[in-house]
Design an enzyme around this catalytic site. Structure first.
Site, PDB file in Angstrom:
ATOM      1  N   HIS A  35       0.832  -1.199   0.000  1.00  0.00           N
ATOM      2  CA  HIS A  35       0.000   0.000   0.000  1.00  0.00           C
ATOM      3  C   HIS A  35       0.872   1.256   0.000  1.00  0.00           C
ATOM      4  O   HIS A  35       1.821   1.360   0.768  1.00  0.00           O
ATOM      5  CB  HIS A  35      -0.908  -0.039   1.215  1.00  0.00           C
ATOM      6  CG  HIS A  35      -2.057   0.887   1.141  1.00  0.00           C
ATOM      7  ND1 HIS A  35      -2.758   1.256   2.256  1.00  0.00           N
ATOM      8  CD2 HIS A  35      -2.648   1.537   0.117  1.00  0.00           C
ATOM      9  CE1 HIS A  35      -3.729   2.084   1.923  1.00  0.00           C
ATOM     10  NE2 HIS A  35      -3.680   2.275   0.625  1.00  0.00           N
TER      11      HIS A  35
ATOM     12  N   HIS B 183       7.489  18.631 -13.505  1.00  0.00           N
ATOM     13  CA  HIS B 183       8.270  17.524 -14.054  1.00  0.00           C
ATOM     14  C   HIS B 183       9.555  17.302 -13.245  1.00  0.00           C
ATOM     15  O   HIS B 183       9.966  16.152 -13.032  1.00  0.00           O
ATOM     16  CB  HIS B 183       8.597  17.797 -15.533  1.00  0.00           C
ATOM     17  CG  HIS B 183       9.294  16.674 -16.221  1.00  0.00           C
ATOM     18  ND1 HIS B 183       8.721  15.431 -16.393  1.00  0.00           N
ATOM     19  CD2 HIS B 183      10.522  16.602 -16.793  1.00  0.00           C
ATOM     20  CE1 HIS B 183       9.566  14.644 -17.041  1.00  0.00           C
ATOM     21  NE2 HIS B 183      10.670  15.331 -17.291  1.00  0.00           N
TER      22      HIS B 183
END
Length: 131
Positions: free
Chosen positions: A20, A98
């Protein structure tokens, strides 16, 4: 022989070890990958395999609870963005610079390099749980 859609042994291995909140990345041929991050290089030639083909394959096995995309994809690659949004209609999407995405590659289990040759065709997939 493995029966599910993901038959690449490295991709299958990485997905099977994820828990998870763990991260897996898929991206274009030009994404710089840190030396410490495992790179699964599928690129054969320009466009082969495509980013979307690899993404679709990974989604056959990986439960995704959230995705991260570069903010720049909105302007530089709206076609790929629309295809991603279609696949993740009910999944939270977080847009990040980015440069931050490249930094986050340090925290991913692996980066899967495709033959994609369009700008900002990169995604971080955050693993969810199936229960």
């Amino acid at each position: 022989m493995k029966k599910s859609a993901v038959i690449n042994s490295d991709i299958s291995r990485v997905i099977s070890k994820m828990g998870h909140f763990d991260l897996l990345s898929i991206g274009d041929a030009g994404m710089p990958v840190p030396f410490e991050t495992e790179k699964i290089d599928l690129a054969v030639t320009n466009g082969v395999p495509s980013f979307l083909d690899v993404l679709d394959n990974v989604l056959e096995e990986l439960e995704v609870q959230k995705i991260y995309l570069a903010e720049e994809i909105k302007e530089a690659n709206p076609t790929i963005l629309a295809s991603i949004e279609e696949r993740f209609a009910n999944t939270p999407i977080e847009f990040i610079p980015h440069s931050d995405m490249k930094q986050k590659l340090n925290d991913t289990h692996a980066f899967i390099r495709t033959g994609e040759m369009t700008p900002y065709a990169n995604i971080l997939l955050e693993s969810g749980v199936t229960f």
